[in-house]
Design a protein around this motif. Structure first.
Motif, PDB file in Angstrom:
ATOM      1  N   UNK A 153       0.767  -1.106  -0.006  1.00 25.96           N
ATOM      2  CA  UNK A 153       0.100   0.125   0.055  1.00 25.96           C
ATOM      3  C   UNK A 153       1.171   1.257  -0.021  1.00 25.96           C
ATOM      4  N   UNK A 154       1.809   0.985  -0.350  1.00 28.95           N
ATOM      5  CA  UNK A 154       2.577   2.541  -1.118  1.00 28.95           C
ATOM      6  C   UNK A 154       2.736   2.788  -2.136  1.00 28.95           C
ATOM      7  N   UNK A 155       2.737   4.029  -1.652  1.00 29.44           N
ATOM      8  CA  UNK A 155       1.911   5.153  -4.007  1.00 29.44           C
ATOM      9  C   UNK A 155       2.538   5.082  -4.084  1.00 29.44           C
ATOM     10  N   UNK A 156       2.323   4.412  -5.736  1.00 26.22           N
ATOM     11  CA  UNK A 156       3.026   4.631  -6.487  1.00 26.22           C
ATOM     12  C   UNK A 156       2.414   5.661  -8.022  1.00 26.22           C
ATOM     13  N   UNK A 157       1.241   5.781  -7.834  1.00 24.66           N
ATOM     14  CA  UNK A 157       0.835   6.827  -8.912  1.00 24.66           C
ATOM     15  C   UNK A 157      -0.118   7.324  -8.859  1.00 24.66           C
ATOM     16  N   UNK A 158       0.486   8.623  -8.036  1.00 22.25           N
ATOM     17  CA  UNK A 158      -0.633   9.339  -7.723  1.00 22.25           C
ATOM     18  C   UNK A 158      -2.006   9.337  -8.704  1.00 22.25           C
ATOM     19  N   UNK A 159      -3.059   9.575  -7.962  1.00 19.95           N
ATOM     20  CA  UNK A 159      -4.510   9.363  -9.026  1.00 19.95           C
ATOM     21  C   UNK A 159      -3.973   8.412  -9.856  1.00 19.95           C
ATOM     22  N   UNK A 160      -3.971   6.878  -9.098  1.00 21.10           N
ATOM     23  CA  UNK A 160      -3.857   5.611 -10.065  1.00 21.10           C
ATOM     24  C   UNK A 160      -5.001   5.035  -9.610  1.00 21.10           C
ATOM     25  N   UNK A 161      -5.199   3.808  -9.738  1.00 27.00           N
ATOM     26  CA  UNK A 161      -6.068   2.915  -9.876  1.00 27.00           C
ATOM     27  C   UNK A 161      -6.494   3.033  -8.279  1.00 27.00           C
ATOM     28  N   UNK A 162      -7.418   2.957  -7.428  1.00 22.10           N
ATOM     29  CA  UNK A 162      -8.625   3.135  -6.496  1.00 22.10           C
ATOM     30  C   UNK A 162      -8.114   2.026  -5.947  1.00 22.10           C
ATOM     31  N   UNK A 163      -8.054   1.683  -4.585  1.00 23.24           N
ATOM     32  CA  UNK A 163      -7.184   0.502  -4.007  1.00 23.24           C
ATOM     33  C   UNK A 163      -8.546   0.142  -2.414  1.00 23.24           C
ATOM     34  N   UNK A 164      -8.537  -0.736  -2.311  1.00 22.73           N
ATOM     35  CA  UNK A 164      -9.442  -1.413  -1.012  1.00 22.73           C
ATOM     36  C   UNK A 164      -8.648  -0.741  -0.072  1.00 22.73           C
ATOM     37  N   UNK A 165      -7.446   0.225   0.488  1.00 21.02           N
ATOM     38  CA  UNK A 165      -7.073   0.336   1.635  1.00 21.02           C
ATOM     39  C   UNK A 165      -7.841   1.658   1.736  1.00 21.02           C
ATOM     40  N   UNK A 166      -8.812   2.243   0.708  1.00 18.16           N
ATOM     41  CA  UNK A 166      -9.090   3.678   0.439  1.00 18.16           C
ATOM     42  C   UNK A 166      -8.234   4.574  -0.129  1.00 18.16           C
ATOM     43  N   UNK A 167      -7.029   4.255  -0.538  1.00 14.69           N
ATOM     44  CA  UNK A 167      -5.670   5.098  -0.976  1.00 14.69           C
ATOM     45  C   UNK A 167      -6.592   5.015  -2.714  1.00 14.69           C
ATOM     46  N   UNK A 168      -5.191   5.260  -3.711  1.00 11.80           N
ATOM     47  CA  UNK A 168      -5.676   5.126  -4.808  1.00 11.80           C
ATOM     48  C   UNK A 168      -4.141   5.157  -5.370  1.00 11.80           C
ATOM     49  N   UNK A 169      -3.634   3.533  -6.640  1.00 13.84           N
ATOM     50  CA  UNK A 169      -1.735   4.129  -7.432  1.00 13.84           C
ATOM     51  C   UNK A 169      -1.433   3.299  -6.306  1.00 13.84           C
ATOM     52  N   UNK A 170      -1.703   2.041  -5.043  1.00 13.83           N
ATOM     53  CA  UNK A 170      -0.747   1.310  -4.409  1.00 13.83           C
ATOM     54  C   UNK A 170      -0.094   0.225  -5.200  1.00 13.83           C
TER      55      UNK A 170
END
Ligand SMILES: [Zn+2]
Length: 308
Positions: A155-172
């Motif tokens: 769940x470290x972000x590699x793409x700001x504005x990437x695909x949404x992730x189950x953890x509630x962030x995006x681009x993980x």
């Protein structure tokens, strides 16, 4: 002797394991999913059944986030465990000292003890499957953080504005390097109309890595994307914890060298040369028993400390 129990979303595996990590006796059954009480009942009889006398402790790996009080914060694939104190409950029922751990953390401990870690004390384990999980071993013990989230490199972000992730962030990392991520990246590349043996195929990591080994350019790009995401995550983790070994396991890691080599390349170019040189990145080697072996090791470390 120790008993290791691996509670999965589908199966319950348990084994009696000696102090050198040898499995002496094992059981596998479908996991009870009706209620926590039913599952505890099954676990209790499994433990009693495997205890031929002389069992010093029991370790249990569960697919969830466990906080420092031993409470399951959340178990996404086995919701009946949410909020449960699994270790305390089983100890009350069986009278055996019982230790609970997240399943990826238990597998990390198995790799550090008997596997690709080869007896190292400091290791990061990355497990590639539907999700991208992680486990951190520091000074021979699991470091899971105060609420259980330490080592979650997926769940470290590699793409700001990437695909949404189950953890509630995006681009993980997980959105690209998890099983679904491989499929999404492949689909995006294929939609451009390029020629590929993947066209019309099931876009699983297994099929994609096979096509990559055969030199398919689209498949190679998908693997490269997954490797880049993993490389960013692993490099960030190494800058924080500077461990001597990074072990990559889970079903998707069966891709082997076609994935490992670019992961190493993407990690290396993001690190101090010295730091990279001291961290060996390799594939997991304990195999399908890592869950039960790691769980038994959790009990051993819990009772004796990180002994060899
Ligand atoms: Zn995430």
């Amino acid at each position: 002797m120790y008993i290791g129990v691996d509670v999965g979303g589908t199966n319950l595996k348990a084994a009696r394991i000696s102090e050198d990590g040898t499995i002496v006796e094992r059981r596998t059954e479908a996991v009870a999913r009706g209620s926590a009480a039913e599952l505890f009942g099954r676990l209790e009889s499994l433990i009693r059944d495997l205890d031929a006398g002389g069992v010093k402790g029991v370790g249990v790996g569960v697919p969830g986030i466990i906080d420092r009080d031993g409470r399951v914060r959340v178990a996404p694939n086995l919701g009946i465990l949410d909020g449960q104190f699994v270790g305390q409950e089983l100890q009350r029922r069986t009278g055996k000292p019982t230790f609970i751990e997240n399943d990826a953390n238990a597998a990390a401990l198995a790799e550090a003890w008997l596997g690709a870690g080869g007896g190292v004390d400091n290791l990061l384990f990355v497990t590639l499957g539907t999700g991208v999980g992680g486990g951190l071993i520091l000074n021979g013990r699991v470091w899971s953080g105060i609420s259980g989230y330490a080592g979650e490199v997926g769940h470290i972000q590699v793409e700001e504005g990437g695909w949404s992730c189950g953890c509630s962030s995006r681009g993980c990392v997980e959105t690209i390097a998890g099983a679904a991520g491989w499929g999404r990246v492949a689909e995006a590349r294929l939609s451009g109309g390029r020629r590929s043996v993947l066209r019309g195929q099931d876009l699983t990591p297994e099929r994609i890595s096979e096509a990559a080994r055969g030199g398919d350019p689209v498949a190679l790009e998908v693997v490269e994307e997954a490797a880049r995401a993993l490389g960013i995550g692993i490099a960030a983790a190494l800058l924080l914890v500077n461990v001597e070994r990074v072990v990559i396991g889970g079903g998707v890691a069966r891709a082997g060298a076609v994935l490992l080599d670019p992961v190493i390349r993407h990690t290396r170019k993001r690190l101090f040369p010295d730091l990279f040189a001291d961290s060996l990145i390799c594939l997991a080697s304990v195999g399908g028993d890592a869950g039960v072996i790691g769980a038994a090791r959790v009990a051993m470390v819990g009772l004796l400390g990180p002994v060899r």
